[in-house]
Design an enzyme around this catalytic site. Structure first.
Site, PDB file in Angstrom:
ATOM      1  NE  ARG A 261      -3.737  -0.274   2.568  1.00  0.00           N
ATOM      2  CZ  ARG A 261      -4.596  -0.175   3.596  1.00  0.00           C
ATOM      3  NH1 ARG A 261      -4.486  -0.996   4.616  1.00  0.00           N
ATOM      4  NH2 ARG A 261      -5.530   0.720   3.598  1.00  0.00           N
ATOM      5  CG  ASP A 428     -10.699   8.920   7.436  1.00  0.00           C
ATOM      6  OD1 ASP A 428     -11.492   8.936   8.390  1.00  0.00           O
ATOM      7  OD2 ASP A 428      -9.506   8.607   7.547  1.00  0.00           O
TER       8      ASP A 428
END
Length: 476
Positions: A261, A428
């Site tokens: 990632r 988020d």
């Protein structure tokens, strides 16, 4: 006969005193205390008509009257012996046991200083740093070397007790910190992981090799340290990482070990945040003018008082306060501050892994996300008349919403696996789109649609970024 009953003989007196002494001794030994002297026992018996039951009640209900009569000879001897043992290891210049004393202590115990049992002993002694035992910790934790030797197998077995292991593991992070450092070095963390996770982590050797290949200048944050046991459990149940939750906010060090990632963080400012900033004249006007607040659970690790300040302000002024669970370890390791702020939380966000972690921390007795959402929504708020909305995302599975005790599921936007670039920030992003719609006065259904759109855009880009082009989203 009546006279004899009303005035006991000397033999009866002696027998009563002896019985009283034995009874109080048995009770006090149960609580690791000491019994009264013969003179003290005689005094108590005389004052209570030589009635043993009445004397026992009087003694244990009014010990302050009789403590001066307590025989302290045994405790004095024990204290002298333990003090002498402490002095055997004490540093020459400081009133503590330094590295040389610790090494001698290990030699007397016949254990290797690198043995994990020494770490457990340090936990029992509430040691503050490697290579040091305080006087108070040593005296309260050690009776004799011989007894401690006998106790070593039991002490070692504490690592197999889930609750104690968690406490020992959390203790180790602070214990291993170098002076004026907030993070563990890779080298120190590796050494401790080798001790604590041996036999518990199937990929321990690979993990340690992975850490060796990392930049030597890197450090292990408290978040990474606390989340590691959860990752170990995941590896045990999912050894091929087939169900590794990319939507969870795994620290980059752990995530790099399992899936690639792009998130790299520097928490210098965040880790030093103080409530004085939120209460400053430069910031207060923005807080007072806001109608909706959103705070990540991560902030509970740094400044829970700031979150409570804003949460209470929102509640007292009829404004919306929302919180994101952020990661499983928040519920597991910061349960108390999370519960305190939850009492003021109008909208709670989280994913399925965070929901399950919350349920485990609160003994809900279920892993069903719908049941968990209902239970979380039912937790009372501090202000009467307010209700909590719970929003749990589930990756590619429908989003679960609980509002006014009613569960609703909303499908996500379908996307091909090959189109997913990076899931960092997806949660988020969803929360941002959701709250934007709430601020505009839209319905929950429209808020979910907005959240899904923003998250869908973000996961197709590298990092939690948003394109410059105007969004194509419109409310139905």
């Amino acid at each position: 006969m009546g006279a004899l009953l009303s005035k006991p003989s000397l033999a009866n007196h002696i027998e009563a005193v002896v019985r009283f002494k034995m009874l109080t001794l048995l009770v006090r030994l149960e609580f690791s205390q000491i019994s009264p002297t013969e003179a003290g026992a005689m005094k108590v018996m005389q004052k209570n008509g030589w009635n043993i039951e009445r004397a026992m009640d009087a003694y244990f209900n009014n010990q302050s009257k009789y403590e001066l009569n307590v025989d302290s000879q045994v405790s004095a001897i024990d204290k002298t012996r333990i003090e002498a043992l402490y002095l055997r290891y004490k540093d020459e210049d400081e009133d503590l046991i330094g590295i040389d004393g610790v090494l001698q202590f290990c030699e007397d115990l016949e254990v290797d200083p690198q043995d994990v049992v020494v770490l457990v002993i340090a936990w029992y002694m509430s040691a503050q740093k490697i290579g040091e035992f305080t006087k108070a910790g040593f005296i309260n934790g050690v009776d004799s070397i011989e007894k401690l030797k006998e106790e070593l197998p039991r002490i070692r077995s504490d690592l197999n007790d889930k609750k104690k292991f968690k406490e020992i593991y959390e203790f180790t992070f602070k214990f291993g910190l170098q002076e004026n450092r907030k993070n563990l070095s890779i080298e120190s963390a590796s050494s401790f992981w080798k001790l604590l996770l041996d036999g518990k982590f199937r990929y321990l050797d690979l993990w340690l090799k992975f850490l060796e290949d990392e930049d030597a200048g890197k450090a292990v944050t408290k978040d990474t340290w606390n989340l590691m046991p959860i990752f170990v459990e995941d590896c045990d149940s999912d050894p091929d990482f087939e169900s590794h939750d990319e939507n969870s906010a795994w620290p980059v060090l752990i995530d790099s070990f399992s899936v690639h990632r792009s998130l790299v963080t520097d928490l210098q400012a965040a880790n030093n945040y103080k409530i004085t900033h939120a209460q400053s004249e430069a910031v207060l006007p923005y807080i007072r003018s806001a109608k909706t607040f959103y705070i990540e659970g991560y902030h509970l690790t740094v400044s829970p008082e700031t979150i409570m300040f804003i949460a209470k302000y929102a509640s007292e002024n009829n404004k919306v306060f929302s919180l994101n669970l952020s990661a499983p370890f928040i519920s597991q390791f910061f349960t108390k501050p999370l519960d305190e702020v939850l009492a003021y939380t109008d909208i709670l966000f989280g994913n399925e892994a965070e929901a399950v972690a919350f349920a485990e921390a609160h003994d809900f007795g279920t892993t069903d996300v719908k049941e968990i959402a209902l239970k979380v929504a039912a937790i009372p708020l501090a202000t009467a008349g307010r209700s909590r909305t719970v929003v749990f995302t589930q990756g590619s599975q429908p989003t679960i919403i609980v509002q006014n005790k009613v569960i609703t599921e909303y499908a996500v936007i379908p996307i091909a696996v090959e189109s997913i670039v990076d899931t960092n920030g997806a949660g988020d992003a969803f929360a941002g789109g959701f709250l934007a719609a709430i601020v505009l006065g839209k319905s929950i259904k429209e808020a979910v649609a907005a959240g899904n759109y923003v998250a869908n855009v973000v996961i197709q880009r590298v990092g939690p970024t948003y394109p410059r082009e105007a969004p194509s989203f419109t409310f139905a």
